[in-house]
Design an enzyme around this catalytic site. Structure first.
Site, mmCIF file in Angstrom:
data_model
loop_
_atom_site.group_PDB
_atom_site.id
_atom_site.type_symbol
_atom_site.label_atom_id
_atom_site.label_comp_id
_atom_site.label_asym_id
_atom_site.label_seq_id
_atom_site.Cartn_x
_atom_site.Cartn_y
_atom_site.Cartn_z
ATOM 1 N N ASP A 50 22.115 -36.955 -30.585
ATOM 2 C CA ASP A 50 21.050 -37.692 -30.286
ATOM 3 C C ASP A 50 20.094 -37.834 -31.547
ATOM 4 O O ASP A 50 20.338 -37.160 -32.535
ATOM 5 C CB ASP A 50 20.462 -37.111 -29.088
ATOM 6 C CG ASP A 50 20.001 -35.784 -29.171
ATOM 7 O OD1 ASP A 50 20.502 -35.331 -30.213
ATOM 8 O OD2 ASP A 50 19.074 -35.280 -28.451
ATOM 9 N N SER A 101 13.340 -36.280 -29.510
ATOM 10 C CA SER A 101 14.865 -36.125 -29.209
ATOM 11 C C SER A 101 15.449 -37.471 -28.816
ATOM 12 O O SER A 101 15.624 -38.276 -29.609
ATOM 13 C CB SER A 101 14.892 -35.213 -27.892
ATOM 14 O OG SER A 101 16.345 -35.000 -27.495
ATOM 15 N N ASP A 138 17.448 -36.174 -32.579
ATOM 16 C CA ASP A 138 17.014 -34.941 -33.216
ATOM 17 C C ASP A 138 18.239 -34.155 -33.524
ATOM 18 O O ASP A 138 18.107 -32.895 -33.809
ATOM 19 C CB ASP A 138 15.880 -34.325 -32.562
ATOM 20 C CG ASP A 138 16.471 -33.307 -31.241
ATOM 21 O OD1 ASP A 138 17.374 -33.907 -30.519
ATOM 22 O OD2 ASP A 138 15.816 -32.478 -30.895
ATOM 23 N N ASP A 148 20.548 -32.443 -31.382
ATOM 24 C CA ASP A 148 21.060 -31.179 -30.601
ATOM 25 C C ASP A 148 21.910 -31.429 -29.403
ATOM 26 O O ASP A 148 22.319 -30.830 -28.685
ATOM 27 C CB ASP A 148 19.598 -30.366 -30.196
ATOM 28 C CG ASP A 148 18.641 -31.114 -29.258
ATOM 29 O OD1 ASP A 148 19.072 -32.443 -28.968
ATOM 30 O OD2 ASP A 148 17.717 -30.640 -28.735
#
Length: 457
Positions: free
Chosen positions: A245, A106, A247, A249
């Site tokens: 960000d 992430s 990833d 989400d």
């Protein structure tokens, strides 16, 4: 039963250190495959999982390890390459697969990585399944006979499918023509898809953070470092900026004047717009949601529920209350009428749809929202230190709460991904907030040092 490997968002850590090693990740793939195969009702067919990843250089290694583990368990694998976490959730559900797996840490630096799973319904795995996988990890790794081994293949149209899905969540009667948007993909998983979504809806796009090299994910770009987006918005005289960000989400946005809007602000924009045409039964936030956000929602007649920090807990609260909107001030936002999980691109589309429909800017839409000053300090813990029973820490917290006199909050909570205690103080008076946050953090550090010295003695 306590988890040993799974945190609030899968298994995560420093690459090369347990548990993020090739050997463990292969065993994790095998264990997950065995559990999934046991659940599979159609014994003739192989269960199939989709594996996506972000742009970290370690993704190649961990992808190969996961693939080997699943294949050994007799599970087929589809590989979609770099793709946002919510895209993997959507594609897993759309393709009727047994599970989705994302290789990502992430918003963390490139030398961290992690593994997170989605169910066939595109949601985070239930606790019972995660515990079953952990139990299977205690068993020796085996291998199916050659005729029953899993196979792997590449999915070539993943990006196009996801782009069309994102666009379908934007109202048909609206478009983004005439808008200039800065889109910051954090050199991460959304670098191939984010800008295309907004461009195909009519916006002029200025790209930031869209040249990953395996080492630069989240590096001074993206939702955790919105200054790069802000500077681009001002330099290009854009109407707004959108930062995701690593990833894809999380979402943070910037207005034309350079003002930065976090998850609380953006949830407020969506909730405010929806409240004009329908009753919003409630919004799910977290313990970290700003008190000013709660008060602003209250003026709209919308209650705020506070879940534990972590999007899985926000989702659980939303489902329990049949609410459609929730998220965290960090930028995780869930629009359950649009997707089963948090999605930065889809959240941005809902914010832009609200602004277009109401003919407003971010600045005017948030005019009635005044966030309280909030100070967050992370303090690294040592194993075995019981901060909850330390008299000095409890006294410092009590003193801060007395000084805030009902006009603020003090929150101490453990990180779900790192050995950190997060100290948060919030209130109307910024100087008072800063003083007490630093004081509590200082008391905590001294208590940890004393405890460590006593242990050595």
């Amino acid at each position: 039963m306590a988890r040993r490997y799974f945190g609030t968002d899968g298994v995560r850590g420093r690459v090369g250190e347990a548990p993020i090693t090739p050997e463990f990740v292969m065993r994790l793939g095998y264990a997950a495959g065995v559990v999934l195969a046991a659940k599979e009702e159609h014994a003739v067919e192989h269960p199939t999982v989709l594996i996506g990843k972000d742009t970290r250089i370690s993704g190649y290694m961990l992808e190969a390890a996961l693939e080997a583990g699943f294949a050994a368990a007799g599970v087929d694998v589809m590989l979609c390459g770099p793709m946002p976490t919510p895209a993997v959730a959507y594609l897993t559900r759309a393709l009727r697969l047994q599970a989705g797996v994302v290789i990502s840490a992430s918003h963390n630096p490139y030398d961290d990585n992690g593994i997170k799973f989605f169910s066939a319904q595109g949601t985070k795995l239930p606790d019972a399944i995660e515990l079953a996988i952990e139990a299977q990890l205690d068993q020796p790794m085996a291998c199916m006979p050659s005729a029953r081994l899993g196979k792997a293949r590449r999915m070539d149209d993943a990006a196009g499918r996801y782009i069309e899905f994102c666009k379908s969540t934007f109202p048909n009667e609206l478009d983004l023509r005439g808008l200039k948007l800065v889109v910051d993909s954090a050199h991460g998983a959304a670098y191939q898809v984010a800008a295309k979504v907004f461009h195909e809806l009519g916006a002029e796009i200025v790209g930031v953070g869209d040249m990953p090299n395996g080492l630069n994910i989240n590096d001074h770009v993206g939702a955790t470092a919105p200054q790069a987006m802000r500077e681009a918005v001002l330099a290009h005289q854009a109407d707004a900026g959108i930062a995701l960000d690593g990833d894809g989400d999380r979402l943070v946005m910037v207005d034309a004047a350079g003002g930065i809007y976090d998850g609380d602000c953006l949830l407020y924009v969506i909730a405010r717009h929806l409240s004009r045409t329908t009753k919003v039964a409630g919004v799910a936030g977290t313990l970290m949601s700003n008190l000013g956000f709660e008060h602003a929602l209250s003026r709209l007649g919308i209650p705020l529920g506070r879940a534990k920090v972590g999007d899985r807990y926000v989702l659980e609260m939303m489902q329990a209350n049949a609410w459609l909107l929730g998220g965290e001030n960090s930028g995780h936002m869930i629009c359950l009428d649009r997707h089963t999980t948090g999605d930065g691109i889809i959240a941005a589309l809902q914010v832009l749809a609200a602004l277009r429909a109401d003919e407003e800017s971010l600045q005017t839409a948030c005019a009635d929202l005044v966030l309280y000053p909030q100070k967050l300090i992370n303090v690294r813990l040592v194993a075995g230190f019981d901060w909850e029973k330390n008299a000095d820490i409890l006294a410092a917290v009590a003193a801060a709460e007395a000084a805030l006199a009902g006009n603020g909050r003090v929150l101490l909570r453990l990180s779900g991904t790192e050995p950190l205690l997060r100290v948060m103080v919030e209130g109307r008076d910024a100087a008072l907030v800063m003083h007490h946050a630093e004081h509590i953090a200082g008391v905590l550090r001294r208590a940890i040092e004393c405890s460590a010295l006593n242990e050595k003695a």
